[in-house]
Scaffold this active site. Structure first.
Site, PDB file in Angstrom:
ATOM      1  N   ASP A  60       0.864  -1.179   0.000  1.00 28.53           N
ATOM      2  CA  ASP A  60       0.000   0.000   0.000  1.00 28.53           C
ATOM      3  C   ASP A  60       0.905   1.236   0.000  1.00 28.53           C
ATOM      4  OD1 ASP A  60       1.104   0.253   2.525  1.00 28.53           O
ATOM      5  OD2 ASP A  60      -0.796   0.321   3.598  1.00 28.53           O
ATOM      6  N   ASP A 110       1.453   4.707   2.397  1.00 33.27           N
ATOM      7  CA  ASP A 110       1.049   5.344   3.643  1.00 33.27           C
ATOM      8  C   ASP A 110       1.433   6.813   3.641  1.00 33.27           C
ATOM      9  OD1 ASP A 110       0.489   2.700   5.206  1.00 33.27           O
ATOM     10  OD2 ASP A 110       2.491   2.429   4.377  1.00 33.27           O
ATOM     11  N   ASP A 114      -3.292   4.456   2.806  1.00 31.33           N
ATOM     12  CA  ASP A 114      -3.621   4.770   4.206  1.00 31.33           C
ATOM     13  C   ASP A 114      -3.265   6.226   4.475  1.00 31.33           C
ATOM     14  OD1 ASP A 114      -4.332   2.150   4.694  1.00 31.33           O
ATOM     15  OD2 ASP A 114      -2.461   1.610   5.705  1.00 31.33           O
TER      16      ASP A 114
END
Ligand code: ATP
Ligand code: MN
Ligand code: MN
Length: 355
Positions: free
Chosen positions: A194, A196, A279
């Site tokens: 992902d 962040d 995120d």
């Protein structure tokens, strides 16, 4: 007895926060095997024994060279009987029979598929889409496409493209806010599962309103595929928690964003984007440094930093604060260097925290 010209070997610390662990891993043959064992135990729900293998792998990652002789392991910390036996077998046979067995095990493969990070997101993703979408079938088709996309690693180039998108949205909502990349990419990784980001807002209270506004903007830009917003439950007076697994209390969100591709590399006609997990966390300014340190990871580095603070320094550390039990005070930190200094540790750069 030591060779007279041999340099005294500086002892390797049992704490990851006292080791410099770059991405240059000289013992991959051993650490890959130990991590398979750890992962297999995790999938079976044996967190404790799994952590022992993770710690062993992490310690080996910090070594400046490959292990040559097994006797070298005698002076190394974090190696239990099991880890030593695996290292010995690999040194002698080139591989470990137990690891091979796990890799070929149907149960491991199935568990890895159904509990792996991306598939977990996929199921949450589908549930959310089915609940919110007017068209069930298109939601499930979309969910399937996301699954393919989010199982693929995100590159540094894609992370940089996302940074521009996130920055643009954040600044549009609050021109004085700033965005920094954190997580694995801040540690210098080329790929991640992902991306962040941590948002810094100079005015108190802004951290609570910025994420809903950013999500709203992504929605209006038609690039939001999924969002799970977690409102702040942060309390300035709360002491840092002992429990490492506990989520932090900051305002944050877990998203799936549509990212435009540079060229059309996808075989399916017309799909000029990929889905990426993003995120975002927005801590209050006075705790920003602790949040940055916590979200930079790695998970094992942070776990050991917190353990070191508690056991060696009588201080409580988490993503929100550092608390000195002797003086009953919270220790302020403007920079990450301040936090390491509070703990009497040499500063470890983000790219040396790949424990
Ligand atoms: P990858 O490249 O695979 O994404 P990563 O190191 O970036 O690896 P993440 O799972 O994205 O891993 O987490 C980054 C850091 O943020 C970790 O140190 C993790 O402990 C912390 N973190 C992630 N989610 C939360 C959360 N909800 N609450 C507190 N800390 C979190
Ligand atoms: Mn990450
Ligand atoms: Mn993350």
């Amino acid at each position: 007895c030591a060779h007279p010209s041999a340099k005294p070997e500086s002892a390797v610390s049992p704490y990851a926060c006292q080791r410099r662990t770059t991405l240059d891993n000289h013992n991959k043959i051993f650490t890959d095997a130990l991590e398979v064992l750890a992962e297999n135990l995790e999938l079976c729900g044996n967190q404790g024994p799994s952590l022992a293998f993770r710690r062993a792998a992490s310690m080996l990652k910090s070594l400046p060279a490959a292990l040559r002789r097994l006797e070298e392991t005698q002076h190394l910390p974090c190696l239990g009987e099991h880890s030593r036996a695996i290292i010995e077998e690999i040194s002698e046979c080139g591989s470990s029979s137990r690891v091979e067995e796990i890799l070929n095990d149907e149960r491991y493969r199935t568990m890895k598929f159904s509990q792996g990070n991306s598939s977990h997101i996929f199921f949450r993703q589908c549930k959310s889409l089915v609940c919110h979408s007017i068209s069930y079938s298109s939601a499930l088709v979309a969910g399937f496409l996301f699954y393919e996309d989010i199982s693929k690693p995100v590159s540094r180039t894609e992370a940089s493209a996302l940074k521009i998108i996130v920055e643009e949205a954040v600044i549009c909502v609050n021109p004085s806010a700033t965005v920094s990349i954190t997580g694995g990419f801040r540690r210098g990784k080329e790929f991640g599962h992902d991306v962040d980001f941590i948002i810094k807002t100079p005015e108190a209270g802004q951290e609570d309103v910025i994420l809903p506004a950013v999500i709203k903007r992504f929605k209006s830009q038609n690039i939001l595929l999924y969002s799970d917003l977690q409102e702040s439950t942060f309390d300035l007076r709360k002491l840092p928690t002992h429990c490492f697994e506990a989520m932090d209390h900051f305002s944050k969100c877990f998203l799936i964003i549509k990212l435009k591709r540079e060229q059309e590399t996808d075989a399916r006609a017309g799909k000029d984007w990929r889905a990426v997990r993003v995120d975002l966390v927005a801590p209050p300014l006075e705790r920003f440094t602790y949040a940055l340190l916590g979200w930079t990871g790695s998970t094992l580095f942070l776990r050991d930093l917190r353990r070191f603070a508690r056991l060696e320094r009588g201080k409580l550390l988490d993503n929100h604060a550092l608390y000195d039990k002797a003086t009953n005070t919270f220790l302020p930190a403007k920079t990450e260097e301040d936090i390491f200094a509070h703990l009497g540790l040499e500063y470890i750069e983000p790219w040396q925290r790949n424990a």
